[in-house]
Enzyme design. Structure first.
Site, short mmCIF file in Angstrom:
data_model
loop_
_atom_site.label_atom_id
_atom_site.label_comp_id
_atom_site.label_asym_id
_atom_site.label_seq_id
_atom_site.Cartn_x
_atom_site.Cartn_y
_atom_site.Cartn_z
N ARG A 68 5.54 1.86 -19.78
CA ARG A 68 6.46 2.96 -19.46
C ARG A 68 6.20 3.31 -18.00
NH1 ARG A 68 7.77 8.43 -22.73
NH2 ARG A 68 9.06 6.89 -23.77
N GLN A 101 14.25 2.73 -27.76
CA GLN A 101 14.84 3.90 -28.40
C GLN A 101 16.17 3.54 -29.07
OE1 GLN A 101 13.67 7.26 -28.55
NE2 GLN A 101 15.29 7.22 -30.10
N ASP A 105 20.64 14.21 -24.89
CA ASP A 105 19.25 14.07 -24.43
C ASP A 105 18.97 15.23 -23.49
OD1 ASP A 105 16.72 13.06 -23.85
OD2 ASP A 105 17.45 11.45 -22.54
N CYS A 135 16.89 11.46 -28.84
CA CYS A 135 15.67 10.63 -28.78
C CYS A 135 14.41 11.46 -28.86
CB CYS A 135 15.68 9.77 -27.52
SG CYS A 135 15.58 10.71 -25.99
N ARG A 186 11.51 4.33 -34.67
CA ARG A 186 10.88 3.75 -33.47
C ARG A 186 9.77 2.79 -33.92
NH1 ARG A 186 10.97 6.36 -28.59
NH2 ARG A 186 9.98 4.43 -27.89
N1 CP Z 1 11.86 9.31 -27.34
C1 CP Z 1 10.72 8.98 -26.69
O1 CP Z 1 10.59 7.92 -26.07
O2 CP Z 1 9.72 9.91 -26.82
P1 CP Z 1 8.34 9.96 -26.03
O3 CP Z 1 8.66 10.33 -24.60
O4 CP Z 1 7.55 11.03 -26.73
O5 CP Z 1 7.68 8.62 -26.10
N1 NVA Z 2 15.74 10.87 -20.53
C1 NVA Z 2 14.39 11.23 -20.94
C2 NVA Z 2 13.99 10.45 -22.17
C3 NVA Z 2 12.65 10.78 -22.72
C4 NVA Z 2 12.27 9.95 -23.90
C5 NVA Z 2 13.43 10.97 -19.80
O1 NVA Z 2 13.52 9.92 -19.16
O2 NVA Z 2 12.62 11.86 -19.53
#
Ligand code: CP
Ligand code: NVA
Length: 308
Positions: free
Chosen positions: A107, A137, A225, A266, A294
């Site tokens: 990530r 997701q 979101d 999400c 997930r």
């Molecule tokens: N939806 C999602 O990816 O959640 P996190 O940021 O908690 O991993």
């Molecule tokens: N759009 C949000 C999603 C988090 C899972 C972000 O990138 O912060």
């Protein structure tokens, strides 16, 4: 090399096989506690690195649990504590990690980091969210929709609010799984043209409708979101909130969709901002199934990456 970098870069037949495998693995657990290992352990003897340069609850825990259920082991690494955060190149990091682990999930912020990691790694790489996309997701979201309502092909999905990274992966899925997609939000927050074109190129209906009530007419699924993502500067918060307030998902908006419409988010959600608690905890919401899926979807993605 089976990298899972994005939904639009993955063959539709492979995507479909992952959804089927995820559902089969979920069914095989047959209500057993989520922490219990699977009967089959296809990741036995495998090590998976989970790298986080941004916060996470779901991605972190669901990947970790998923690997353990399949008999593998994980190491969770924070980007800032690695040499990656202190000047070592991504290419060198990729080469070194490939000597220790069988699979890398990352990530990160810039998409280029994910791409460079995949280019130089000799093991598969999975996208656990970048500033631009969030494919794991949406695999869980497609699985969740189909669990509740059957095939998603031909259905109408409406994205409400910011045309962000999660919205981008939804557009990719619209193209690959063949469902119609409507975006409703203010013009500065439209999804990227490249993603709109990708979905349109697959022959599905892709629309931008400014009035949220007109947009959700006939919707089978309404999705939203957070109004401010992790990569956004906090300084835009007030402006964003002012821009997006008319796009809050509340009971009045849900009532304008089909009677059996589903609601997804999400998570993490900001209750009473982008969505009200009445909707999150209401009869249309499938957010907890979405979060659980997930786990199952990512197990299928990892098996596909490793060919096991
Ligand atoms: N939806 C999602 O990816 O959640 P996190 O940021 O908690 O991993
Ligand atoms: N759009 C949000 C999603 C988090 C899972 C972000 O990138 O912060």
């Amino acid at each position: 090399m089976n990298h899972f970098l994005d939904i639009h870069l993955t063959d539709p037949a492979a995507l479909r096989s992952m959804i089927e495998s995820a559902s089969a693995m979920k069914a095989a657990r047959n209500g057993r506690g989520l922490a219990a290992p699977d009967d089959e352990t296809p990741l036995a003897g495998r090590m998976v690195a989970l790298i986080f340069e941004k916060p996470s609850t779901r991605t972190r825990v669901s990947f970790d649990v998923g690997v353990r259920q399949m008999g593998g082991q994980t190491m969770v690494l924070s980007g800032s504590e690695m040499q990656l955060g202190h000047g070592e190149t991504i290419a060198d990091t990729a080469r070194v990690l490939s000597r220790y682990v069988d699979l890398i999930m990352i990530r990160t912020y810039e998409e280029s980091v994910l791409q460079e990691l995949a280019e130089y790694a000799s093991v598969p790489v999975i996208n656990g969210l970048t500033n631009r996309t969030h494919p794991c997701q949406i695999m869980a979201d497609v699985m969740t929709y189909e669990e509740h309502r059957g095939p998603i092909a031909g259905r109408k999905v409406v994205w409400v609010g910011d045309g962000n990274n999660v919205c981008a992966s939804f557009l990719h899925a619209a193209g690959q799984f063949g469902f119609d997609f409507t975006f409703t939000g203010p013009p500065p927050l439209d999804p990227e043209v490249e993603w709109l074109e990708f979905a349109r190129g697959k022959g599905i209906a892709v629309e931008i409708v400014r009035d949220p009530f007109a947009a959700v007419e006939g919707a089978d699924l309404v999705v939203t979101d957070t109004w401010v993502s992790m990569h956004d500067s906090q300084s835009i918060r007030e402006r964003r909130h002012n821009m997006l307030r008319p796009y809050q998902v509340n009971e009045r908006l849900m009532a304008a969709a089909k009677p059996d419409v589903l609601f997804m988010h999400c998570l993490p959600a900001h209750r009473e901002d982008e969505v009200t608690s009445a909707v999150m905890d209401g009869p249309h919401s499938v957010i907890w199934d979405e979060a659980e899926n997930r786990l199952h979807a990512q197990k299928a993605i990892m098996r596909w990456c490793l060919g096991v």
